[in-house]
Design a protein around this motif. Structure first.
Motif, mmCIF file in Angstrom:
data_model
loop_
_atom_site.group_PDB
_atom_site.id
_atom_site.type_symbol
_atom_site.label_atom_id
_atom_site.label_comp_id
_atom_site.label_asym_id
_atom_site.label_seq_id
_atom_site.Cartn_x
_atom_site.Cartn_y
_atom_site.Cartn_z
ATOM 1 N N ALA A 198 0.922 -1.254 0.036
ATOM 2 C CA ALA A 198 0.025 0.010 0.045
ATOM 3 C C ALA A 198 0.859 1.160 0.013
ATOM 4 O O ALA A 198 0.689 2.284 -0.571
ATOM 5 C CB ALA A 198 -0.974 0.047 1.025
ATOM 6 N N GLN A 199 2.072 1.144 0.535
ATOM 7 C CA GLN A 199 3.064 2.480 0.496
ATOM 8 C C GLN A 199 3.233 2.773 -0.696
ATOM 9 O O GLN A 199 3.578 3.790 -0.985
ATOM 10 C CB GLN A 199 4.058 2.051 1.547
ATOM 11 N N THR A 200 3.533 1.740 -1.811
ATOM 12 C CA THR A 200 3.930 2.101 -3.025
ATOM 13 C C THR A 200 2.774 3.055 -3.760
ATOM 14 O O THR A 200 3.431 4.088 -4.303
ATOM 15 C CB THR A 200 4.116 0.903 -3.953
ATOM 16 N N PHE A 201 1.395 2.620 -3.423
ATOM 17 C CA PHE A 201 0.580 3.507 -3.985
ATOM 18 C C PHE A 201 0.439 4.853 -3.421
ATOM 19 O O PHE A 201 0.250 5.858 -4.089
ATOM 20 C CB PHE A 201 -0.939 3.027 -3.825
ATOM 21 N N ALA A 202 0.785 4.908 -2.143
ATOM 22 C CA ALA A 202 0.910 6.341 -1.416
ATOM 23 C C ALA A 202 1.992 7.283 -1.976
ATOM 24 O O ALA A 202 1.711 8.352 -2.095
ATOM 25 C CB ALA A 202 1.014 6.008 -0.019
ATOM 26 N N GLU A 203 3.053 6.706 -2.218
ATOM 27 C CA GLU A 203 4.205 7.214 -2.905
ATOM 28 C C GLU A 203 3.948 7.708 -4.481
ATOM 29 O O GLU A 203 4.268 8.845 -4.671
ATOM 30 C CB GLU A 203 5.458 6.289 -2.767
ATOM 31 N N ILE A 204 2.879 6.910 -4.941
ATOM 32 C CA ILE A 204 2.971 7.425 -6.474
ATOM 33 C C ILE A 204 1.614 8.625 -6.317
ATOM 34 O O ILE A 204 2.054 9.491 -6.874
ATOM 35 C CB ILE A 204 2.133 6.108 -6.879
ATOM 36 N N ARG A 205 0.825 8.347 -5.311
ATOM 37 C CA ARG A 205 -0.021 9.470 -5.209
ATOM 38 C C ARG A 205 0.656 10.941 -4.843
ATOM 39 O O ARG A 205 0.403 11.841 -5.257
ATOM 40 C CB ARG A 205 -1.115 9.151 -4.116
ATOM 41 N N TRP A 206 1.538 10.539 -3.876
ATOM 42 C CA TRP A 206 2.546 11.591 -3.481
ATOM 43 C C TRP A 206 3.206 12.465 -4.524
ATOM 44 O O TRP A 206 3.052 13.872 -4.731
ATOM 45 C CB TRP A 206 3.567 11.343 -2.230
#
Length: 130
Positions: free
Chosen positions: A44-52
């Motif tokens: 899930a952190q990967t998606f958070a980084e992409i959104r960032w």
């Protein structure tokens, strides 16, 4: 002679008994076919980084004056880290040699205009290749 026949009969009976017992032992649990490997899950952190990154890029497109602080400085940090880890580069002249003049200028020039989407894609691809 009778003793010899007696031993042969006992051995034959033992052999038959062993054979019958072994036939009654189940072969084991039925084998299930191997399950197909699951595709690797994306944390899930990967998606958070992409959104960032998406938010930063959107802000930079809306206000080009924010590009240096929101995007360029982060990409320069990323490129510097890759140069240090993969090439052991701390020398600016060597960094320019590896990055190339155009990429180095986009990452370091204070008055560089924000790149187009195609240039930014090329920039990121080049950083990934380092």
């Amino acid at each position: 002679m009778i003793g010899l026949l007696w031993h042969a009969a006992v051995l034959a009976a033992a052999g038959i008994a062993a054979f019958l017992l072994l036939r009654r032992i189940p072969a084991g649990a039925p084998r299930t076919p191997a399950a197909e490997p699951e595709p690797p899950s994306v944390p899930a952190q990967t998606f958070a980084e992409i959104r960032w990154w998406e938010r930063r890029l959107a802000s930079a497109w809306d206000d080009p004056g924010k590009y240096p602080s929101l995007v360029r400085d982060r990409l320069a940090d990323l490129a510097a880290e890759r140069l240090r880890l993969r090439h052991g580069v701390g020398d600016p002249a060597r960094a320019v040699e590896i990055l190339g003049d155009d990429l180095h200028r986009l990452l370091t020039a204070p008055d560089a205009a924000p790149p187009t989407r195609a240039e930014l894609a090329r920039l990121i691809t080049r950083i990934e290749e380092i």
